[in-house]
Structure formats: structure tokens, C-alpha cells
Scaffold this active site. Structure first.
Site, PDB file in Angstrom:
ATOM      1  N   LYS A 113      -4.784   1.852   6.731  1.00  0.00           N
ATOM      2  CA  LYS A 113      -5.125   0.687   7.554  1.00  0.00           C
ATOM      3  C   LYS A 113      -4.626  -0.618   6.940  1.00  0.00           C
ATOM      4  O   LYS A 113      -4.406  -1.593   7.648  1.00  0.00           O
ATOM      5  CB  LYS A 113      -6.619   0.640   7.805  1.00  0.00           C
ATOM      6  CG  LYS A 113      -7.074   1.802   8.689  1.00  0.00           C
ATOM      7  CD  LYS A 113      -8.505   1.690   9.132  1.00  0.00           C
ATOM      8  CE  LYS A 113      -8.856   2.796  10.105  1.00  0.00           C
ATOM      9  NZ  LYS A 113      -8.930   4.137   9.444  1.00  0.00           N
ATOM     10  N   ASP A 114      -4.424  -0.627   5.630  1.00  0.00           N
ATOM     11  CA  ASP A 114      -3.890  -1.831   4.974  1.00  0.00           C
ATOM     12  C   ASP A 114      -2.531  -2.241   5.534  1.00  0.00           C
ATOM     13  O   ASP A 114      -2.220  -3.428   5.587  1.00  0.00           O
ATOM     14  CB  ASP A 114      -3.701  -1.586   3.470  1.00  0.00           C
ATOM     15  CG  ASP A 114      -5.024  -1.537   2.708  1.00  0.00           C
ATOM     16  OD1 ASP A 114      -5.978  -2.217   3.117  1.00  0.00           O
ATOM     17  OD2 ASP A 114      -5.080  -0.822   1.690  1.00  0.00           O
TER      18      ASP A 114
END
Ligand SMILES: *Cc1c(COP(=O)(O)O)cnc(C)c1O
Length: 472
Positions: A113-114
């Protein structure tokens, strides 16, 4: 590029206008009115590009009303060796002939998700500054999403984050990741309750339209369009890493929950990237696997949603799935709206026997599911055969991928988290602890900062209002 709604009743709108929003006004999700088409000459030109260069070329096709020089600067500032630990940002690791890991988890919170959220932080800051606005992000997390959002928004001008998590229910590592942040624009709220209580509190605040508007409350959940677009980039990067010419096809396997990650693969494919198969891998919560096998989409109640050892895929309905159905149904917004009305009233819809479902193969999608036993077994096998420790979600992907590999077609499995985040299950599978990146040594010992709160919506509103300069 303008954006329309999957339910067909939104006036087309620009990227910077939909960036900060959640659902479309008609309750649907925003989609680009068409997909940019990438021809073979362009693929050739993109093949040798660095990650930031490639990201710029792809994202500018969707973010046409963001100034190009500004966009390039934002992207260069986001995708750095410092933030992602590797110049390739999403490097590919070969496991054996025609089997690869596409490593997406080397960002600040060690999960994929980063990759999108880090860009979102910079995009938000840019657009908010330009529009002279503030945004107060309110969210609930049981782990990965909340920490990715906090690490993306920390220190950003114009943004505050209020993140609710169930007190005492996250792992020590996850808690340390979030609660050790000292940035003044980050507020961690530990709710005396379970995750559902946190989510209910967020919903209650968001449903108070007056409060929401007065305090500019927003979200960064997985339906955010910019997150999806940012994820499209690594499908191209992964493709280039394992092919030498554009006549070659590859397949991707994606550990899936809310369908955001694999949707980005679908978009890459619709743009013309030579993807043969998109393999949707689920855990015991197999809503998506059931759909791709049978045509029936049946959401689960919370009592039917299992708590598994790949917890970031424990979903009862897949929030981005409507976007794929929009394409599958030939972008017929009225039909989508009708299906979702049916879903709301009966908990399911069924496309089995329709001409559209008969053509689902043309979109490349196939699927499979995993289980705790298969997860453990896969972690052991991968460790034995390749000397690599994979996390529990990635293991679900590798398990399902095995069934869909084909000679002559490289299979890239998306690594969605590092094993250190799920150390207990690694210990159970291997009898040893996974390694930990140096920056995370001893993180549990850092000072922690959070506010303990009962599951009380009025208290939450007062807390937010006081910190946003209002009285309530
Ligand atoms: C969020 C997440 C997923 C699921 O991704 P979706 O985009 O919701 O399908 C899978 N694995 C990990 C580790 C995650 O954090």
C-alpha cells in the site's frame, strides 16, 4: 481525461476534482471515461525507463489537469531509494524458471500500500495547497492501511490524520509502527472495542454531513482513484523486468481483498500491456474466487467473515469490484446501478448464464483460494526450495499461482507485505522468526503516543473538532 461514475449519473469531472473525494454523488465509483492506449513503439520507449520516469509517463495520462512539471517533481520526490530501499522501487526476484516475485513491500510500512499511498500524500499536499484547502482524514484500521496512510501524510501541509484502531488488538509491531510517529498532524486513537466499532464510529461521523463539511472530513480508503492509478505503474515495470520484447506475454497473481491491486492490473491490460492472465488469489474469505468461478457475487455478513492469518484479505465485500463489473458490462452504468440495488437488498447478484459472464475470459481473469494449512505449507516449501521467506498474503498468491502457470508464460506473483509483519505465522510455519529491516530494530521500544477512547461517537467528534480549530 475526465472521470465518470460506474452508475452513470455523474457529470464528468477532472482528476484534481475527484482526487480528494470518496464515492461519486450517485453512489458509484469514479472511472476514467476511456483507457489511454499504449502501442508497441511506446512500450519500447518505456522499457528502459527508471521507476519515476515510467510513473510520470503513466500517471500523466490520467492526471491531465495536474501541471506536468509539478507532477514530475512530486513523483521524483516520492519514488526514492531512501523511501523504498532500492532504485528499482519494485524489484523483481526470480524464484525459478518463469516464476517471479514482484516485490512491492520495501516502502516505509513494509506493505504494497505504500507504493500508492506515498504518492497520494504528495498529491494531496499539492492540490490542497493550490486550492487553499485543508483535509482531515478520518479512518479505521486493523493494521496495514492505517500505517501506510500515516506514513504517507506525516508532516504534510494542509492534512491531519485521525486514525482509529481497536485497543490491544493489533500486533506489537503494527502498534509500534503507528504509535511511535511523533508528527503533530497524526492522531492515533485507540478505541476500547473491536475493529467494527472503529469502523462504525467513522461511518457515523461521515454520515453527519454537516460535521463532515464543517471540518473537511475525508478518507484515503482503497476506492481512491489515485491509489489505483499509482499501482498501474508496477505492472508495466514488472512486465519489462521479465521480458525482452513486446511480443511476449506474462501473467500476474495478486493476493486480493478489496480488489484495488488487481484492478490496477486490469487497467494495465486494458491499456495494452501484454498480460495473459490476472490470477485473483483469496484466502478463506473467497467472495471473489466464488464470483470468477461461478458468476455469482455474494457478499458476506461479518459473522461469515473469517479472521485468518492473512488478515489484510479478510473482507466480506470487495470495494473496488464495481469498477471491473462496469467494464465487464460494457460500461452500462444503469445496469451497474441496478445490480448494486439488488446487492443492497438481497446481498447478492448472479451473472451466470449472461453473455457478459460468458466473455469473462477475454478479460484474462481467473482465480483460486487458499487456507491456513496451504499458507503454512507454501511458506515452508518456498523457504526450502528457494531459501526465501514470504509473508502470509504472498503465500496465498504463490499457492494459487501454481495452478495457473503455463510453459512459456512468466508468472509474476505480487509480494504484498514483508514477513516481519506477520511473524507469528512465520514462526508457526518455519519455527524461526523472519528477518527485520535495520530501520525497524527495536521499534517496539520507542516511545508511543496515542489517545485511548471509549467507542463513543460524540467523544470522537469533540476530539476532532478541538484539533481542527472549531467548537462543537
Ligand atoms: C491490502 C492488502 C492486500 C489486498 O489488496 P487489495 O487491493 O485490497 O485487493 C493484500 N495483501 C496485503 C499485505 C495488504 O495489505
Amino acid at each position: 481525461m475526465l472521470y465518470v461514475s460506474t452508475r452513470g449519473a455523474m457529470t464528468p469531472n477532472a482528476f484534481s476534482e475527484i482526487l480528494l473525494g470518496g464515492l461519486a454523488p450517485d453512489g458509484g465509483l469514479v472511472m476514467p471515461e476511456r483507457y489511454p492506449q499504449i502501442d508497441s513503439a511506446t512500450l519500447d520507449a518505456w522499457r528502459a525507463m527508471s521507476y519515476p520516469q515510467l510513473a510520470f509517463e503513466i500517471i500523466r495520462l490520467f492526471a491531465t489537469d495536474i501541471d506536468e512539471a509539478a507532477l514530475r517533481t512530486l513523483i521524483d520526490r516520492t519514488y526514492t531509494v531512501q523511501a523504498f530501499g532500492n532504485a528499482d522501487i519494485t524489484p523483481v526476484r526470480s524464484l525459478e524458471h518463469e516464476l517471479y516475485l514482484l516485490q512491492l513491500s520495501n516502502g516505509p510500512t513494509l506493505a504494497f500500500k505504500d507504493v500508492a499511498m506515498q504518492l497520494l500524500g504528495n498529491l494531496f499536499e499539492h492540490v490542497l495547497t493550490q486550492q487553499g484547502r485543508q483535509l482531515n482524514i478520518l479512518g479505521a484500521t486493523s493494521g496495514d492501511t492505517g500505517s501506510a496512510a500515516e506514513y504517507a501524510m506525516r508532516g504534510k501541509r494542509g492534512v491531519r490524520v485521525f486514525m482509529l484502531s481497536p485497543h490491544g488488538r493489533m500486533s506489537a509491531f503494527q502498534r509500534a509502527q503507528m504509535f511511535s510517529l511523533a508528527d503533530p498532524n497524526i492522531y492515533n486513537i485507540a478505541v476500547q472495542g473491536v475493529f467494527d466499532d472503529c469502523q462504525d464510529m467513522v461511518k457515523a461521523v461521515s454520515n453527519d454531513l454537516d460535521f463532515k463539511q464543517r471540518f473537511s472530513i475525508g478518507t484515503v480508503n482503497s476506492i481512491n482513484w489515485a491509489r489505483v492509478v499509482a499501482q498501474v505503474v508496477y505492472y508495466f515495470k514488472g512486465y519489462f523486468a521479465v521480458t525482452s520484447g513486446n511480443d511476449q506475454q506474462v501473467s500476474f497473481t495478486v493476493p486480493s481483498g478489496n480488489f484495488g491491486n488487481v484492478l490496477a492490473g486490469h487497467i494495465a491490460r486494458m491499456m495494452g500491456l501484454p498480460i495473459r492472465r490476472l490470477v485473483v488469489a483469496t484466502n478463506e474469505n473467497d467472495v471473489l474466487d466464488e464470483f470468477f468461478r461461478t458468476g455469482r457475487y455474494r457478499v458476506r455478513s461479518s459473522s461469515e467473515t473469517f479472521e485468518t492469518t492473512s488478515p489484510s484479505m479478510d473482507i466480506s465485500k470487495a470495494s473496488n469490484f464495481e469498477r471491473f463489473i462496469f467494464d465487464l458490462l460494457g460500461r452500462d452504468g444503469q445496469r451497474v446501478a441496478q445490480l448494486w440495488r439488488e446487492l443492497d437488498s438481497t446481498g447478492q447478484f448472479d451473472l451466470a448464464g449472461t453473455p457478459q459472464f460468458a466473455q469473462i475470459g477475454e478479460f484474462g481473469f481467473v482465480s483460486g483460494s487458499s487456507s491456513h494449512a496451504k499458507r503454512l505449507d507454501t511458506i515452508r516449501q518456498v523457504h526450502q526450495r528457494f531459501g526465501v521467506i514470504v509473508d502470509t498474503h504472498t503465500a496465498d498468491g504463490l499457492h494459487v499461482a501454481e495452478r495457473w502457470r503455463e510453459a512459456g508464460v512468466p508468472m509474476l506473483c505480487l509480494e504484498t507485505a514483508l514477513p516481519v509483519k506477520f511473524a507469528e505465522t512465520i514462526q508457526e510455519a518455519l519455527g524461526q522468526q523472519p528477518g527485520r529491516p535495520a530501520a525497524y530494530e527495536g521499534i517496539e521500544q520507542h516511545a508511543q503516543r496515542f489517545t485511548l477512547m471509549p467507542a463513543d461517537v460524540d467523544l470522537l467528534k469533540r476530539f476532532v473538532a478541538q484539533r481542527c480549530g472549531g467548537v462543537s
